[in-house]
Design an enzyme around this catalytic site. Structure first.
Site, PDB file in Angstrom:
ATOM      1  N   HIS A 101      -8.794  -0.227  -4.131  1.00 10.65           N
ATOM      2  CA  HIS A 101     -10.246  -0.035  -4.208  1.00 10.65           C
ATOM      3  C   HIS A 101     -10.984  -1.375  -4.172  1.00 10.65           C
ATOM      4  CE1 HIS A 101      -9.553   4.203  -4.936  1.00 10.65           C
ATOM      5  NE2 HIS A 101     -10.816   4.355  -4.590  1.00 10.65           N
ATOM      6  N   ASP A 169     -16.956   2.013 -14.487  1.00  7.68           N
ATOM      7  CA  ASP A 169     -17.775   3.194 -14.185  1.00  7.68           C
ATOM      8  C   ASP A 169     -16.961   4.295 -13.505  1.00  7.68           C
ATOM      9  OD1 ASP A 169     -19.854   1.729 -15.115  1.00  7.68           O
ATOM     10  OD2 ASP A 169     -20.771   1.345 -13.167  1.00  7.68           O
ATOM     11  N   GLU A 285     -26.512   0.418 -19.495  1.00  7.68           N
ATOM     12  CA  GLU A 285     -26.508  -0.076 -18.114  1.00  7.68           C
ATOM     13  C   GLU A 285     -27.931   0.015 -17.576  1.00  7.68           C
ATOM     14  OE1 GLU A 285     -23.699   1.040 -15.156  1.00  7.68           O
ATOM     15  OE2 GLU A 285     -21.949   0.565 -16.395  1.00  7.68           O
TER      16      GLU A 285
HETATM   17  P1  FAD Z   1      -6.346  -3.148  -5.873  1.00  6.67           P
HETATM   18  O1  FAD Z   1      -7.504  -3.155  -4.947  1.00  6.67           O
HETATM   19  O2  FAD Z   1      -5.167  -2.365  -5.469  1.00  6.67           O
HETATM   20  O3  FAD Z   1      -5.936  -4.620  -6.259  1.00  6.67           O
HETATM   21  C1  FAD Z   1      -6.890  -5.566  -6.652  1.00  6.67           C
HETATM   22  C2  FAD Z   1      -6.211  -6.940  -6.839  1.00  6.67           C
HETATM   23  O4  FAD Z   1      -5.321  -6.890  -7.939  1.00  6.67           O
HETATM   24  C3  FAD Z   1      -5.371  -7.358  -5.648  1.00  6.67           C
HETATM   25  O5  FAD Z   1      -5.405  -8.755  -5.522  1.00  6.67           O
HETATM   26  C4  FAD Z   1      -3.978  -6.892  -6.016  1.00  6.67           C
HETATM   27  O6  FAD Z   1      -2.992  -7.648  -5.358  1.00  6.67           O
HETATM   28  C5  FAD Z   1      -3.985  -7.116  -7.529  1.00  6.67           C
HETATM   29  N1  FAD Z   1      -3.166  -6.140  -8.254  1.00  6.67           N
HETATM   30  C6  FAD Z   1      -3.129  -4.799  -8.122  1.00  6.67           C
HETATM   31  N2  FAD Z   1      -2.278  -4.271  -9.025  1.00  6.67           N
HETATM   32  C7  FAD Z   1      -1.792  -5.307  -9.746  1.00  6.67           C
HETATM   33  C8  FAD Z   1      -0.876  -5.410 -10.816  1.00  6.67           C
HETATM   34  N3  FAD Z   1      -0.284  -4.341 -11.350  1.00  6.67           N
HETATM   35  N4  FAD Z   1      -0.616  -6.640 -11.312  1.00  6.67           N
HETATM   36  C9  FAD Z   1      -1.216  -7.750 -10.817  1.00  6.67           C
HETATM   37  N5  FAD Z   1      -2.054  -7.711  -9.787  1.00  6.67           N
HETATM   38  C10 FAD Z   1      -2.358  -6.499  -9.263  1.00  6.67           C
HETATM   39  N6  FAD Z   1     -14.865  -2.673 -11.371  1.00  6.67           N
HETATM   40  C11 FAD Z   1     -15.379  -2.836 -12.606  1.00  6.67           C
HETATM   41  O7  FAD Z   1     -15.030  -3.780 -13.306  1.00  6.67           O
HETATM   42  N7  FAD Z   1     -16.297  -1.944 -13.100  1.00  6.67           N
HETATM   43  C12 FAD Z   1     -16.688  -0.847 -12.400  1.00  6.67           C
HETATM   44  O8  FAD Z   1     -17.488  -0.062 -12.891  1.00  6.67           O
HETATM   45  C13 FAD Z   1     -16.140  -0.640 -11.113  1.00  6.67           C
HETATM   46  N8  FAD Z   1     -16.473   0.443 -10.400  1.00  6.67           N
HETATM   47  C14 FAD Z   1     -15.901   0.638  -9.191  1.00  6.67           C
HETATM   48  C15 FAD Z   1     -16.222   1.800  -8.477  1.00  6.67           C
HETATM   49  C16 FAD Z   1     -15.653   2.033  -7.254  1.00  6.67           C
HETATM   50  C17 FAD Z   1     -16.018   3.288  -6.504  1.00  6.67           C
HETATM   51  C18 FAD Z   1     -14.768   1.081  -6.691  1.00  6.67           C
HETATM   52  C19 FAD Z   1     -14.196   1.294  -5.333  1.00  6.67           C
HETATM   53  C20 FAD Z   1     -14.451  -0.085  -7.372  1.00  6.67           C
HETATM   54  C21 FAD Z   1     -15.006  -0.312  -8.629  1.00  6.67           C
HETATM   55  N9  FAD Z   1     -14.706  -1.458  -9.366  1.00  6.67           N
HETATM   56  C22 FAD Z   1     -15.229  -1.611 -10.619  1.00  6.67           C
HETATM   57  C23 FAD Z   1     -13.877  -2.539  -8.811  1.00  6.67           C
HETATM   58  C24 FAD Z   1     -12.429  -2.385  -9.229  1.00  6.67           C
HETATM   59  O9  FAD Z   1     -12.265  -2.616 -10.610  1.00  6.67           O
HETATM   60  C25 FAD Z   1     -11.551  -3.421  -8.529  1.00  6.67           C
HETATM   61  O10 FAD Z   1     -11.716  -3.353  -7.146  1.00  6.67           O
HETATM   62  C26 FAD Z   1     -10.092  -3.181  -8.877  1.00  6.67           C
HETATM   63  O11 FAD Z   1      -9.311  -4.196  -8.345  1.00  6.67           O
HETATM   64  C27 FAD Z   1      -9.639  -1.877  -8.306  1.00  6.67           C
HETATM   65  O12 FAD Z   1      -8.381  -1.538  -8.798  1.00  6.67           O
HETATM   66  P2  FAD Z   1      -7.258  -1.152  -7.750  1.00  6.67           P
HETATM   67  O13 FAD Z   1      -6.188  -0.491  -8.488  1.00  6.67           O
HETATM   68  O14 FAD Z   1      -7.815  -0.415  -6.607  1.00  6.67           O
HETATM   69  O15 FAD Z   1      -6.845  -2.628  -7.320  1.00  6.67           O
END
Ligand code: FAD
Length: 522
Positions: A101, A169, A285
């Site tokens: 994400h 969120d 917020e």
């Molecule tokens: P990924 O996109 O899969 O990874 C993100 C990064 O972390 C990459 O560099 C990856 O290599 C690394 N990574 C993944 N897993 C691990 C692991 N286990 N150990 C070490 N590194 C790892 N963020 C907020 O803080 N607050 C919000 O309210 C919020 N709302 C959001 C709403 C939406 C609809 C979306 C799409 C995103 C939102 N985000 C928010 C952002 C979100 O927290 C970050 O994009 C987060 O990285 C997403 O988690 P993911 O599992 O998809 O990570």
């Protein structure tokens, strides 16, 4: 003229040589992976559909082509892969992928290996989330796999009458993914970001070692990984602090046209931030209602929607505080009185306060309802040129004038959802890798846009313009979920923390193999 041709040919030769080196490097990495031990090669997936899924993310802006996707069936598989990479003359880059994400390729790698963290679910045998209710030293906690998603953490903890204190969120994000950034939402002013609510981590470092770390043991790794953008190790388990779960919430929205009244009230609300403070809000917020389609008024009672629309039309921008007070059976009797006390001195438009009463889970999982709607309209898997900033409170009115009233209001580009709310820096731990501005109070401002491919460049240009405006005004902003692609920009982002960040990289991932999609060291 001759010297011009000489310089031109030299540049062309250098370019060709660089391309040859890059191609040879990619080929040699590919070749190396094919030579890997069977325990690794058997878990590498290379079918075109899986490869193409790993070459996109929620942003739909960056496309990197990995050599393979790794499907680990244990934590030691991850160590094995990292150890193998480190044994090569040219190590292979490795990108842990939670839910992808990210919006700018942060969980991708070109020619390297993407580790599909969700595969770990399979080997956990239902033990991905273990809730401990009676620890006498640290209180209740949950041991959670790095691959788990927050909605499942919520369900597992609610079953025991408990809940994490700090949220994002949206809950369909992985625990490892949000802890690699910070994890922020309307509870952050009171409980700190999610990274401030972790007691302990299991991490496979960039050297392939599985290390348990906390503020007391292996603290350098613990602090490095929290907010560390995936640069130091792969989080395989996090011990998350829990508290008693409320059952219901009073969910309020208050409308303003005066920015200083709006931000003054937000800062007043977050000044009550003691963990046991009964007169504090539980969530604060805010966001903009703009005179642009689509104006989503679904929260508000239908009879009130026309007068809200005329307010937005009249002022162009209306600022909305979103406020929540939790309650349960034991506090139900006085929750209305508590809410009254919270809002009685606030300076919103009289009669423009709206309230809903919903379950705790419905409130926390509110964005999922939007997701389902957007998916049904084919509007979820589209480009998301998001921009997330931390703005010092001392410059937030300059930001309002220059960006909201200047760039956003003046340009005819649909700004999408713009979120704005303040947080207290004292709730962040400066030892951690996450960076914040210097002010004691700073705002998150998120431009959460979605668009079609034809319009993407317009949004990217507007994002650059906003960043340039902040730089010219010397605002001292920091990016959240940063998208810096040059070394200078990263140094600027980390400021005085850059030296430590670099040293920690050399210590825990000396071959720079982890999370190359962040573009910091690769
Ligand atoms: P990924 O996109 O899969 O990874 C993100 C990064 O972390 C990459 O560099 C990856 O290599 C690394 N990574 C993944 N897993 C691990 C692991 N286990 N150990 C070490 N590194 C790892 N963020 C907020 O803080 N607050 C919000 O309210 C919020 N709302 C959001 C709403 C939406 C609809 C979306 C799409 C995103 C939102 N985000 C928010 C952002 C979100 O927290 C970050 O994009 C987060 O990285 C997403 O988690 P993911 O599992 O998809 O990570």
């Amino acid at each position: 003229m001759a010297s011009y041709y000489y310089r031109f040919s030299k540049a062309l030769i250098m370019l060709c040589l660089t391309c040859i080196v890059l191609i040879t490097q990619a080929q040699s990495q590919t070749w190396s992976l094919l030579q890997a031990p069977k325990e690794i090669t058997l878990k590498l997936i290379r079918d075109p559909v899986t490869l193409s899924l790993a070459s996109i993310d929620y942003g739909h802006i960056v496309h990197d082509n990995p050599f393979a996707i790794f499907a680990p069936s244990s934590i030691s598989d991850i160590s094995l892969l990292i150890n193998f990479s480190n044994s090569l003359a040219i190590p292979i880059t490795i990108a842990p992928r939670g839910q992808a994400h990210s919006v700018h390729g942060q969980a991708m790698t070109n020619h390297g290996v993407v580790v599909n963290m969700t595969e770990l679910n399979g080997f956990r045998n239902g033990d991905g989330i273990v809730v401990v209710v009676d620890d006498t030293t640290i209180g209740p906690y949950a041991d959670v796999g790095g691959e788990q998603i927050w909605i499942d953490v919520l369900h597992a903890t609610l079953e025991r009458g408990l809940t994490p204190l700090s949220w994002t969120d949206y809950l369909y994000l992985s625990v490892g993914g949000t802890l690699s950034n910070a994890g922020i939402s309307g509870q952050t002013f009171r409980f700190g970001p999610q990274i401030s609510n972790v007691h302990q981590l299991d991490v496979v470092t960039g050297k392939g070692d599985l290390v348990t770390c906390s503020a007391e043991n292996n603290s350098e790794l613990f602090y490095a990984v929290l907010g560390g953008l995936g640069q130091f190790g792969i989080i395989t388990r996090a011990r998350i602090a829990l508290g008693p779960a409320p059952t219901r919430v009073k969910w309020l929205r208050l409308l303003y046209n005066d920015f200083s009244a709006f931000s003054g009230d937000q800062e007043h609300l977050i000044s009550f931030n003691g963990i046991n403070e009964t007169n504090a809000a539980d969530y604060v917020e805010g966001f903009l209602l703009q005179n642009q389609p689509p104006l989503d008024l679904s929260f508000y009672p239908e009879p009130d929607q026309p007068r809200i629309t005329s307010l937005v039309t009249q002022y162009g921008i209306i600022y909305v505080i979103e406020l929540v007070k939790y309650y349960d059976n034991s506090t139900q009797e006085h929750v209305d009185e508590d809410v009254k006390l919270l809002v009685e001195r606030l300076k919103f438009f009289p009669t423009f306060m709206f309230e809903k009463d919903v379950s705790y889970e419905e409130f926390l999982n509110r964005v999922h309802a939007d997701e389902l709607f957007l998916r049904s309209q084919g509007l979820w898997d589209v480009p998301h040129p998001w921009l997330n900033l931390f703005v010092p409170a001392s410059r937030i009115s300059d930001f309002d004038e220059g960006v909201f009233k200047g760039i956003i209001l003046q340009q005819n580009i649909t700004a999408g959802l713009v979120i704005i709310y303040p947080m207290n820096r004292t709730k962040w731990d400066d030892n951690m890798s996450a960076v914040t501005p210097h002010d004691d109070v700073f705002y998150v401002v998120s431009f959460l846009r979605s668009t079609v491919f034809d319009k993407l460049e317009e949004f990217k240009a507007q994002n650059r313009q906003i960043l340039q405006f902040c730089a010219n005004a010397g605002m001292g902003i920091k990016q959240y979920l940063p998208q810096n692609k040059t070394r200078e920009k990263w140094e600027e982002q980390f400021g005085p923390k850059w030296k430590t960040f670099k040293q920690r990289k050399a210590q825990f991932d000396p071959n720079r193999i982890l999370s190359p999609g962040q573009g910091i060291f690769n």
